[in-house]
Motif scaffolding. Structure first.
Motif, mmCIF file in Angstrom:
data_model
loop_
_atom_site.group_PDB
_atom_site.id
_atom_site.type_symbol
_atom_site.label_atom_id
_atom_site.label_comp_id
_atom_site.label_asym_id
_atom_site.label_seq_id
_atom_site.Cartn_x
_atom_site.Cartn_y
_atom_site.Cartn_z
ATOM 1 N N GLN A 51 -31.599 -17.092 63.993
ATOM 2 C CA GLN A 51 -32.963 -16.819 63.517
ATOM 3 C C GLN A 51 -33.167 -15.321 63.316
ATOM 4 O O GLN A 51 -32.736 -14.518 64.150
ATOM 5 C CB GLN A 51 -33.973 -17.299 64.561
ATOM 6 N N VAL A 99 -30.714 -10.029 74.593
ATOM 7 C CA VAL A 99 -31.542 -11.236 74.580
ATOM 8 C C VAL A 99 -32.411 -11.294 75.842
ATOM 9 O O VAL A 99 -33.591 -11.659 75.776
ATOM 10 C CB VAL A 99 -30.635 -12.486 74.444
ATOM 11 N N GLY A 139 -26.299 -12.956 65.878
ATOM 12 C CA GLY A 139 -26.381 -14.268 66.525
ATOM 13 C C GLY A 139 -25.351 -15.245 66.019
ATOM 14 O O GLY A 139 -25.385 -16.423 66.353
ATOM 15 N N ARG A 179 -24.654 -15.835 70.257
ATOM 16 C CA ARG A 179 -23.463 -16.406 69.606
ATOM 17 C C ARG A 179 -22.894 -17.529 70.463
ATOM 18 O O ARG A 179 -22.824 -17.391 71.686
ATOM 19 C CB ARG A 179 -22.429 -15.310 69.393
HETATM 20 N N1 UDP Z 1 -30.029 -12.566 67.660
HETATM 21 C C1 UDP Z 1 -30.754 -12.821 66.520
HETATM 22 N N2 UDP Z 1 -30.888 -14.111 66.094
HETATM 23 C C2 UDP Z 1 -30.330 -15.150 66.759
HETATM 24 C C3 UDP Z 1 -29.591 -14.894 67.923
HETATM 25 C C4 UDP Z 1 -29.469 -13.585 68.361
HETATM 26 O O1 UDP Z 1 -31.299 -11.912 65.868
HETATM 27 O O2 UDP Z 1 -30.482 -16.292 66.324
HETATM 28 C C5 UDP Z 1 -29.933 -11.184 68.155
HETATM 29 C C6 UDP Z 1 -30.794 -10.976 69.381
HETATM 30 O O3 UDP Z 1 -32.111 -10.667 68.999
HETATM 31 C C7 UDP Z 1 -30.082 -9.831 70.108
HETATM 32 C C8 UDP Z 1 -28.646 -9.936 69.622
HETATM 33 O O4 UDP Z 1 -28.620 -10.883 68.561
HETATM 34 O O5 UDP Z 1 -30.657 -8.600 69.745
HETATM 35 C C9 UDP Z 1 -27.689 -10.390 70.714
HETATM 36 O O6 UDP Z 1 -27.481 -9.343 71.588
HETATM 37 P P1 UDP Z 1 -26.952 -9.531 73.057
HETATM 38 O O7 UDP Z 1 -26.818 -8.177 73.653
HETATM 39 O O8 UDP Z 1 -27.793 -10.497 73.802
HETATM 40 O O9 UDP Z 1 -25.526 -10.221 72.896
HETATM 41 P P2 UDP Z 1 -24.209 -9.770 72.088
HETATM 42 O O10 UDP Z 1 -24.258 -10.501 70.792
HETATM 43 O O11 UDP Z 1 -24.244 -8.301 71.921
HETATM 44 O O12 UDP Z 1 -23.075 -10.231 72.910
#
Ligand code: UDP
Length: 446
Positions: free
Chosen positions: A305, A332, A29, A241
């Protein structure tokens, strides 16, 4: 005795997983850590539970890290020293692939021959390392791209810089070399074929998952109280992110527009995540945007988080917005639905699979703010429909578990081990010997 040829459907006993640029133990994140980190760790745990040990190689980004950490039973993370611990930009990582590869090969050389049955690389940088490891170890290479430069460059956000051409070249090389490729969706499989020349019969579609034991529906009021959020507001969350590609600004602008259309509307944007990449990298730029739009009191920011807190965010929200310009899948979106919250997503990439339009959420074409504000109103103004979508969202997400992903990966590994890939490309005088070795290992030579 050639065990492999007697058991053509065998599963690997131990695999090397490569994730050069980001550790599965990093908090997702923010920075370079996101869905891929979650994918690597979750699938490793599931594979280990199914009897395949996993050793994950990643680049050490702190001198405090031990050389090896146990992430879960049967899952080791090897922190490889390659280049400076801090301050190395992702775009400079190709300069460190040689030391990284050398250390991966040395690790294996200290073991008994045939220590790893297979190498699985994540993202193209790791694919470059996996390609050499595959040739040296005479084992199959399975590669997962996660994102593709050609796809990203075709749908850039305003102010985002294109991926360098060197990445596309590197991706093409890995895609040509890998014995098998996994794609999140059929759409991504087509992109691998159409844009990168991959051979269709070498691609396995392996949908990612959500941790369904953690992301479950729960009491919204309790989640809001826990997070210090008001009980009587409509809350739309963005999780991920903070970067132009993810377009959190679209949500902030759409919330401002919905409030402009109905002054006094108690609507809040909840932005969860940390900076990454260029442009909108500082949450400050979103704070300034909210200020300019006159809604700073209706935007709340939370730092990245951990999963046990993130579930509260999903439960607290009436809706989760995923306005990305591109998303190879969008974990997400799955996690939010698993927690019972409908998703308002851009109709791009894997989000069309992750969200069922008008069923578990809504897919919006393009990024026009009036359209996004209209979609917010459409969903929030009919609480009964939103509740129904939340119930359907849980059922939809139930089809995506990490256990399912791991089973699909194992099937891909089995195909690779049984020779559904091809012999490694070894040059010169070693060629005949390596082909014979490959034949002995797999019973098949292409
Ligand atoms: N995530 C997290 N905490 C945060 C924000 C995101 O653990 O504060 C995790 C979320 O649970 C998800 C991942 O980051 O599993 C983001 O994955 P996604 O495929 O949505 O986007 P990417 O980062 O791969 O572009």
């Amino acid at each position: 005795m050639d065990i492999v040829s007697e058991r053509p459907d065998r599963r690997p006993n131990r695999i090397a997983v490569l994730t050069v640029h980001t550790s599965p133990l990093a908090q997702p994140g923010t920075g370079d850590a996101g869905g891929m980190n979650v994918y690597v760790l979750q699938t490793a745990e599931q594979l280990a539970q199914r009897g395949t040990e996993v050793e994950i190689f990643t680049r050490a980004t702190s001198s405090d890290l031990p050389p090896v950490q146990e992430a879960a039973p049967g899952v080791l993370v090897r922190n490889v020293v390659a280049g400076p611990f801090e301050g190395l930009d992702k775009h400079d990582l190709p300069t460190q692939l040689c030391p990284f590869t050398a250390e991966v090969l040395r690790q294996e050389a200290r073991r008994v021959p045939g220590y790893y049955d297979l190498v699985h690389s994540h993202y193209w940088l790791s694919g470059q390392v996996g390609w050499l490891a595959r040739d040296r170890w005479r084992v199959p290479l399975v590669h997962t791209a996660h994102t593709l430069a050609a796809v990203k460059n075709a749908a850039l956000a305003d102010g985002d810089s294109p991926e360098p051409v060197t990445r596309e070249i590197g991706e093409k090389q890995v895609i040509a070399e890998a014995d098998r490729l996994t794609a999140n969706t059929a759409r991504e499989a087509r992109q691998l074929v159409d844009l990168y020349g991959a051979l269709p019969d070498r691609i396995d579609i392996v949908p990612p998952g959500a941790d369904l034991t953690r992301y479950r529906p729960g009491d919204r009021a309790a989640a809001r109280a826990e997070l210090g959020l008001s009980a009587d507001e409509e809350i739309v969350a963005f999780v991920g992110r903070i970067q132009p590609l993810k377009a959190p600004d679209v949500l902030v602008r759409a919330v401002a527009e919905a409030i402009r259309r109905r002054p006094g509307r108690k609507l809040r944007a909840l932005i969860v995540g940390g900076p990454s990449g260029t442009g909108l990298e500082r949450p400050d730029s979103l704070i300034e945007l909210a200020d300019r739009l006159g809604i700073s009191d209706q935007v709340t920011f939370l730092p990245p988080q951990p999963a046990d807190r993130l579930v509260l965010v999903y439960r607290a929200a009436n809706l989760v917005a995923v306005p990305s310009y591109n998303e190879s899948f969008g974990l997400v979106a799955l996690e939010a639905q698993a927690a019972g919250t409908p998703v308002l997503a851009a109709a791009v990439g894997g989000l069309g699979t992750a969200v069922r339009h008008e069923h578990s959420g809504l897919l919006v074409a393009g990024h026009r703010i009036p359209d996004w504000a209209g979609a917010l109103e459409y969903l929030l103004d009919d609480p009964a429909r939103l509740r129904l979508m939340g119930e359907r969202a849980v059922a939809h997400a139930a089809d995506f578990s990490w256990a399912h992903t791991a089973e699909k990966l194992l099937a891909s590994y089995t195909a690779a081990l049984s020779g559904s890939g091809r012999a490694p490309a070894i040059l010169g005088e070693n060629q005949a010997r390596s082909r014979a070795l490959w034949r002995r290992r797999t019973g098949v030579l292409r």
